[in-house]
Design a protein around this motif. Structure first.
Motif, PDB file in Angstrom:
ATOM      1  N   ALA A   1       0.831  -1.194   0.000  1.00 57.95           N
ATOM      2  CA  ALA A   1       0.000   0.000   0.000  1.00 57.95           C
ATOM      3  C   ALA A   1       0.862   1.239   0.000  1.00 57.95           C
ATOM      4  CB  ALA A   1      -0.900   0.009   1.231  1.00 57.95           C
ATOM      5  N   GLU A   2       0.235   2.336  -0.347  1.00 54.91           N
ATOM      6  CA  GLU A   2       0.968   3.602  -0.343  1.00 54.91           C
ATOM      7  C   GLU A   2       0.554   4.501   0.802  1.00 54.91           C
ATOM      8  OE1 GLU A   2       0.605   4.893  -4.353  1.00 54.91           O
ATOM      9  OE2 GLU A   2       2.259   3.599  -4.955  1.00 54.91           O
ATOM     10  N   THR A   3      -0.327   3.991   1.640  1.00 58.10           N
ATOM     11  CA  THR A   3      -0.678   4.762   2.830  1.00 58.10           C
ATOM     12  C   THR A   3      -0.535   3.841   4.031  1.00 58.10           C
ATOM     13  OG1 THR A   3      -2.973   4.123   2.682  1.00 58.10           O
ATOM     14  CG2 THR A   3      -2.364   6.169   1.603  1.00 58.10           C
ATOM     15  N   PHE A   4      -0.451   4.459   5.219  1.00 62.82           N
ATOM     16  CA  PHE A   4      -0.331   3.654   6.427  1.00 62.82           C
ATOM     17  C   PHE A   4      -1.601   2.853   6.652  1.00 62.82           C
ATOM     18  CE2 PHE A   4       3.021   6.711   7.115  1.00 62.82           C
ATOM     19  CZ  PHE A   4       4.023   5.858   7.509  1.00 62.82           C
ATOM     20  N   ALA A   5      -2.741   3.429   6.226  1.00 63.93           N
ATOM     21  CA  ALA A   5      -3.999   2.710   6.395  1.00 63.93           C
ATOM     22  C   ALA A   5      -3.940   1.400   5.616  1.00 63.93           C
ATOM     23  CB  ALA A   5      -5.149   3.574   5.910  1.00 63.93           C
ATOM     24  N   GLY A   6      -3.359   1.479   4.424  1.00 61.80           N
ATOM     25  CA  GLY A   6      -3.354   0.319   3.546  1.00 61.80           C
ATOM     26  C   GLY A   6      -2.524  -0.838   4.053  1.00 61.80           C
TER      27      GLY A   6
ATOM     28  N   ARG B   1       0.390  -2.423  10.815  1.00 62.25           N
ATOM     29  CA  ARG B   1       1.249  -1.293  10.469  1.00 62.25           C
ATOM     30  C   ARG B   1       2.141  -0.883  11.630  1.00 62.25           C
ATOM     31  NH1 ARG B   1      -3.413   0.937  11.816  1.00 62.25           N
ATOM     32  NH2 ARG B   1      -4.414   0.204   9.941  1.00 62.25           N
TER      33      ARG B   1
ATOM     34  N   GLU C   1       4.892  -4.874   4.799  1.00 64.97           N
ATOM     35  CA  GLU C   1       4.754  -3.891   3.720  1.00 64.97           C
ATOM     36  C   GLU C   1       4.807  -4.483   2.325  1.00 64.97           C
ATOM     37  OE1 GLU C   1       7.499  -0.712   4.120  1.00 64.97           O
ATOM     38  OE2 GLU C   1       6.742  -0.088   6.070  1.00 64.97           O
TER      39      GLU C   1
ATOM     40  N   ASP D   1      -4.639  10.433   6.338  1.00 64.56           N
ATOM     41  CA  ASP D   1      -3.651   9.360   6.394  1.00 64.56           C
ATOM     42  C   ASP D   1      -2.542   9.604   5.379  1.00 64.56           C
ATOM     43  OD1 ASP D   1      -2.573   6.849   7.125  1.00 64.56           O
ATOM     44  OD2 ASP D   1      -3.488   5.952   5.348  1.00 64.56           O
TER      45      ASP D   1
ATOM     46  N   THR E   1       4.094   8.105   2.447  1.00 67.44           N
ATOM     47  CA  THR E   1       4.049   6.706   2.039  1.00 67.44           C
ATOM     48  C   THR E   1       4.918   5.887   2.982  1.00 67.44           C
ATOM     49  OG1 THR E   1       3.900   7.475  -0.216  1.00 67.44           O
ATOM     50  CG2 THR E   1       4.415   5.164   0.090  1.00 67.44           C
TER      51      THR E   1
ATOM     52  N   GLY F   1      -3.811   5.733  10.625  1.00 71.53           N
ATOM     53  CA  GLY F   1      -3.972   4.673   9.627  1.00 71.53           C
ATOM     54  C   GLY F   1      -5.142   3.782   9.995  1.00 71.53           C
TER      55      GLY F   1
ATOM     56  N   VAL G   1      -8.670   3.082   7.921  1.00 76.22           N
ATOM     57  CA  VAL G   1      -9.127   1.745   7.526  1.00 76.22           C
ATOM     58  C   VAL G   1     -10.527   1.496   8.072  1.00 76.22           C
ATOM     59  CG1 VAL G   1      -8.739  -0.706   7.784  1.00 76.22           C
ATOM     60  CG2 VAL G   1      -6.825   0.808   7.440  1.00 76.22           C
TER      61      VAL G   1
END
Lengths: 511, 627
Positions: free
Chosen positions: A40-45, A50, A473, B93, B98, B561, B565
């Motif tokens: 992912a490219e975001t921390f959420a992803g 994470r 990651e 977020d 990244t 993050g 989500v």
């Protein structure tokens, strides 16, 4: 990324479009994953894990720092070890250069051995001035300062009013030898009584240590009182061959004995250390006094002067910027009653580096002056200072050998040379500070081995953290490819179906 | 019975067919129109004097499922709400960068600590010093940037509320207009087009706010929010009102007191002129506006607080020295002496004590607040929500503050005694022989304001908003911490002279290779725990988060993050519900071209048949006339 389930059911154009768009977006996402290798490219992803990756990244960064610190420290330690090995080698070389049988006077008053020690001094200074990218390794915390001045300035002074070793040796010699070169003792003769007394200064010259006498008809009063004094009174004539032994303590703590033998034969009595038994006690006393004076002068000009030079050099090398060396109070020096603090304005400060150790009594020592934190809770000391006792004593020994001269005209030259080299070699092999350059090298080597262990540990940790980060990651290429394939199949099928359903409308069949 | 009646029936059939074709054409052409419900025409036989005389076109009926429509409206509001959350949390977020890239906040923080590590290893290296300065500049700049972006997101939310209010008012106006036509004109009540239009306007409103619609006997509707506020009373005139604040700062916050409010006020204005504060009254529970309000006033404010806590923690971890406390006794009373020389506004003294018997741990915090207008301090002045907070002016030194401290301690029932034995020394004592209080420890954090001469701590980061003064966490006037993330910057004096990263004393001069300062800085960032305010929403609710500054950075990224989500998951679920409902609604109300065309074929046939009947009647009449 997961693929949302496709439930075939009621077909509606707008729903179908939405589903197709979703599938297409998933396809794009998978393509991006395949391209970047990242989930992912975001921390959420990154999903719920994470925090693992964030934590591992912080630890990885710290580990990388520690690794580079270990590498840096290892480089320093290696160079320091090389330097110290060089110093030890030079010390050994000096030891043999100044061997007891090395006396061979030269025109300029210095023996071959002394000249080679002078070369050794230059090399030792060079070794102590080693630097890594402008950071000096023997300056303690003042790593931007070249720690040691050149040997010429150290020995001769800077020519601008700051005294070098030579001048300190001279001043100390004057103070130790005193007027008449009697080692600051007062010799008196009154009728048949010879008195010998210290002059009351606490630091210089001989100390009367003991008196033993086998002289008949003589009262020998051992040294007593403060300042110590002794007396020898001839009541009658001693017998030939009887002796009197006077023990003198030199400022460096060694003892020197003067033995005077009573002689009836004038020829024998003219030998050094003998006196003629006179016709009267007064005549004997006169002869005794003359012989004592000669012996005292000889002891002064040899052992005392040698000890004095060594001590003066040691004082000189004990000096640093915040604690300039002590110097003999004076002039006049011959009657000096003690020491006076030198200043950076009148004395060469040979060591320019950090002197928190030993000036500050709470200092943690030279090693701690350059701590390298090689792990969260592990700090090794990689510092070293040129003014540590082991190095300082070596330098002082070298410097005194290089500074002293033995003119051909000096009848005591050889004896003084031997007294001096004996002391120098003793200072090199068993330094008065108790620390040898080898000891410093040993401590640094210990730090080095701690650093090596730490490096191995950091390498393991690094690969562990990388694997943690990768697990959170990075994508699994096989998985992505498989997903991509299944998604492609579904997308193609959906396109096909949509096209077919789209064509299946009554409109097309009405004519 | 006769030819004429057959002709009439056929003509009515033709008319009916035409009406049907008309309707089919409407359905087909509006197949994709928003809010259009499929219409049907059910022909009726025309009965005249007990006899069928032909066909009537009947009424046009909208085909729709009222229950599904109601559910759909509720869920649309929910979807708009979750959609707003998803959009904003995802954007938030993204602000942190990244994962793993050099631009991620944690990477930038890590490179700062790494640069300090390098500096500790090579303190005299000019390169290492400059690198530390640059890394610090980058860190401060990144925190500034993220904070500015957070405020920009808040301003986005503010503007979006403005636009949503406009749309809501448009919807209300058109509902009002259509409703009045429907209620005033009985014939219009069955007008499918008007009903569709009204439903469309209501649906628009349902996306913006959570509403329930109550049908009235007169064909009109009343609209309430789910919380029970009336938005449309069947007559109209109620409007939403919002004054958009274009630029939002961390200081512009919602406050129940309109005078202290820094953000736009959303209110409902009734026809009678009464104004209801939407936020204060909790009018909306779902829908786009509520989502936006929550972003503007909660989620994004919390993100700002996190950044402010981070900035403040970062600055004070590096700048605060902790003077040692020495044990002190006076008679039977025991306690500590602590030197408060140089205490700055916002600096605090913490007294940890125990109530006996039972050993109940208590804490009192004394904070320097010179401006009496800033007193009393809010409970949030310290990270610990359970401590006793006493704001005291130190304008008259420790001697001048002792009385106020004592008053605060006494009022708080601590049973402790303070005194000023000498100079800047503060003595804290327990109650002595009574032995109901024991002091565990006294500590203070005093901000160093100069680069040298005050110890190894230094004002590494300063407050750009206060003329590059040291950050002390002052409460005088306004809270210095609020919005500090936007203002934190590297101390310009340090940037100008990086040697101060090493040199903490000029007399005696710290040697260039001294590691005390960089090592202390690293420890303060990565080893020493601090308390972070529960307002930041990290850790348990109501409990401060205790951890290192470095750990706090990671917790921020983790928390945000996680929120993104979570919002996305909820939104996905909501979208599934809305899709399913709209599918069901479309299934009933949507135009199906196939069935329309099939109808068309039938109607065409009917038309042809009717025409045929007319033709036959004509032939018959012709035959008659030729007789």
């Amino acid at each position: 990324m997961s693929i949302s389930p496709f439930v075939p059911g009621q077909f509606s154009a707008s729903q179908a479009t939405e589903r197709l768009t979703q599938l297409r977006a998933q396809l794009n996402g998978l393509q991006r994953q395949l391209g970047s290798g990242k989930k992912a490219e975001t921390f959420a992803g990154l999903g719920a894990q994470r925090y693992l990756s964030l934590d591992a990244r912080a630890k990885l960064a710290a580990t990388e720092s520690y690794k580079s610190i270990v590498n840096d420290a290892t480089l320093r330690i290696n160079l320091q070890t090389k330097s110290l090995e060089g110093v030890v080698r030079q010390a050994h070389a000096a030891n043999s250069s100044l061997a007891p049988n090395s006396w061979l006077a030269a025109n300029d008053g210095q023996t071959i051995g002394q000249k080679s020690v002078r070369g050794g001094l230059d090399e030792v200074i060079d070794l102590l001035n080693v630097d890594v990218a402008g950071r000096y390794l023997f300056s303690g915390r003042a790593s931007d300062v070249k720690p040691v001045l050149d040997s010429r300035t150290i020995i001769e002074g800077d020519g601008a009013g700051r005294a070098g070793v030579k001048q300190l040796i001279t001043e100390r010699r004057l103070a130790d030898l005193g007027a008449g070169d009697l080692g600051r003792l007062n010799l008196t003769v009154a009728a048949a009584t010879i008195g010998l007394a210290e002059d009351g200064n606490p630091d210089f010259g001989f100390r009367l240590q003991g008196l033993t006498s086998s002289l008949s008809n003589t009262v020998a009063t051992p040294p007593a009182g403060a300042p110590a004094a002794l007396a020898v009174t001839f009541a009658g004539a001693p017998n030939d061959g009887e002796t009197l032994t006077l023990t003198l303590r030199l400022p460096d703590g060694s003892d020197e004995q003067i033995m005077l033998t009573a002689r009836t034969d004038p020829a024998a009595a003219s030998q050094p250390g003998s006196f003629l038994i006179g016709a009267t006690p007064a005549a004997t006393a006169a002869s005794f006094s003359a012989a004592l004076q000669t012996s005292l002068q000889r002891a002064s000009r040899t052992s005392l002067q040698a000890a004095s030079a060594v001590l003066a050099a040691r004082d000189f090398f004990a000096g640093s910027l915040n604690a300039p060396p002590r110097r003999v109070a004076g002039p006049p020096f011959a009657t000096a009653a003690g020491f006076a603090a030198g200043t950076a304005a009148n004395t060469v400060i040979w060591y320019r580096g950090d002197d928190d150790f030993p000036v500050n009594p709470t200092s943690a020592g030279a090693r701690a002056s350059q701590p390298a934190r090689i792990d969260a809770n592990l700090t090794i000391g990689t510092g070293a200072q040129a003014n540590e006792a082991g190095l300082r004593d070596t330098l002082a020994a070298f410097a005194v050998a290089a500074a002293e001269t033995f003119p051909a005209a000096d009848v005591n030259a050889r004896e003084r040379y031997e007294a001096l080299t004996l002391r120098i070699r003793r200072a090199i092999s068993a330094p008065p500070g108790g620390q040898k350059p080898e000891d410093i090298a040993g401590e640094i080597a210990l730090a080095g081995s701690a650093a090596r262990y730490a490096l191995a540990r950091h390498r393991q940790r690094e690969s562990f953290f990388l694997s943690v980060i990768s697990a959170v990651e990075d994508v699994n290429n096989e998985e992505v490819a498989a997903n991509l394939l299944s998604l492609q199949t579904r997308l193609e099928a959906s396109y096909q179906t949509t096209a077919i359903i789209g064509r299946l409308t009554l409109t097309s069949y009405l004519r | 019975m006769g030819l004429t009646s057959a002709l009439n029936a056929a003509v009515s059939g033709l008319n009916n067919s035409q009406a049907q074709i008309d309707l089919i054409s409407q359905n087909v052409s509006n197949a994709g129109s928003a809010g259009y419900t499929r219409r049907t025409l059910t022909p009726l036989q025309s009965v005249v004097a007990n006899r069928t005389s032909g066909v009537l076109s009947g009424t046009i009926e909208r085909v729709y499922d009222r229950l599904v429509q109601r559910q759909l409206r509720t869920e649309t509001a929910g979807a708009a709400y979750t959609g707003v959350h998803t959009r904003f949390t995802a954007q938030l977020d993204r602000l942190y960068g990244t994962p793993g890239s050099a631009s991620a906040l944690d990477s930038i923080f890590n490179s700062f600590t790494q640069s300090l590590q390098t500096l500790a290893a090579q303190p005299s290296s000019a390169t290492a010093r400059v690198q530390s300065v640059q890394a610090a500049q980058l860190l401060a700049g990144t925190i500034n940037g993220i904070s500015n972006d957070v405020q920009a997101l808040r301003a986005d939310a503010e503007r979006a509320i403005g636009s949503a209010v406009q749309r809501a008012n448009q919807a209300l106006a058109s509902i009002e207009q259509i409703n009045s036509r429907l209620t005033n004109d009985v014939s219009a009540r069955q007008n499918a087009a008007l009903l569709d239009e009204r439903d469309r306007a209501i649906n628009d409103l349902a996306r913006i706010a959570d509403i329930k619609v109550v049908d009235q006997a007169n064909g009109g509707v009343n609209i309430f929010t789910t919380s029970g506020f009336q938005l449309f009373d069947g007559v109209g005139g109620t409007r939403l009102q919002f004054d958009v604040h274009d630029a939002l700062t961390p200081q512009s916050l919602y406050n129940t007191n309109p005078a202290l409010r820094g953000v736009g006020t959303l209110s409902i204005v009734t026809p009678a002129g009464a104004t209801i504060d939407v936020v204060a009254q909790g009018v909306f529970r779902s829908g786009e506006i509520q989502g936006l309000l929550e972003m503007r006033d909660k989620a994004l404010v919390e993100a700002q607080v996190q950044l402010d806590e981070l900035a403040a923690g970062l600055a004070r971890a590096l700048s605060d020295r902790n003077p040692p406390a020495a044990a002190a006794t006076a008679g039977a009373a025991q306690g500590f002496d602590i030197d408060l020389a140089g205490i700055q506004a916002g600096n605090s003294v913490t007294i940890d004590y125990f109530e006996q018997p039972g050993n109940v741990a208590r804490r009192a915090t004394i904070i320097r607040v010179d401006d009496p207008a800033s007193l009393p301090l809010p409970l949030t002045a310290t990270a610990d929500p359970n401590d006793l907070v006493i704001g005291v002016s130190f304008a008259g030194g420790v001697a001048g503050a002792v009385a106020a401290i004592q008053a605060g301690l006494t009022a708080g029932g601590t049973g402790l005694t303070v005194a000023n034995p000498a100079g800047t020394m503060l003595r804290v004592l327990d109650d002595g022989a009574a032995a109901t209080r024991d002091i565990g420890g006294v500590s203070a954090g005093i901000t160093n304001t100069a680069l040298t001469g005050q110890g190894v701590e230094l004002p590494f980061f300063v407050d750009r908003g206060l003329g590059n003064a040291a950050y002390t966490g002052s409460f005088d006037g306004s809270q210095q911490q609020r919005g500090f993330a936007q203002r934190i910057s590297l101390n310009a004096a340090l940037a100008a002279d990086p040697s101060r990263l090493i040199v903490f004393s000029t007399t005696p001069l710290t040697p260039a290779g001294d590691t005390a300062r960089p090592l202390q800085l690293i420890d303060r960032l990565t080893q020493v725990n601090r308390d972070f305010s529960p307002e930041a929403g990290i850790g348990g609710s109501g409990l401060p988060h205790t951890g290192t500054v470095s750990g706090f950075v990671r917790r921020i990224l983790d928390t945000q993050g996680g929120k993104a989500v979570q919002a996305q998951r909820i939104d996905e679920g909501q979208q599934v519900v809305v899709n399913a409902l709209s599918e069901r609604f479309a299934d009933v109300s949507g135009v199906k071209i196939d069935s329309e065309l099939a109808d068309l074929v039938q109607v065409q046939n009917a038309y042809a048949a009717n025409a045929r009947v007319i033709g036959t009647v004509k032939d018959l009449i012709d035959v008659l006339l030729r007789l």
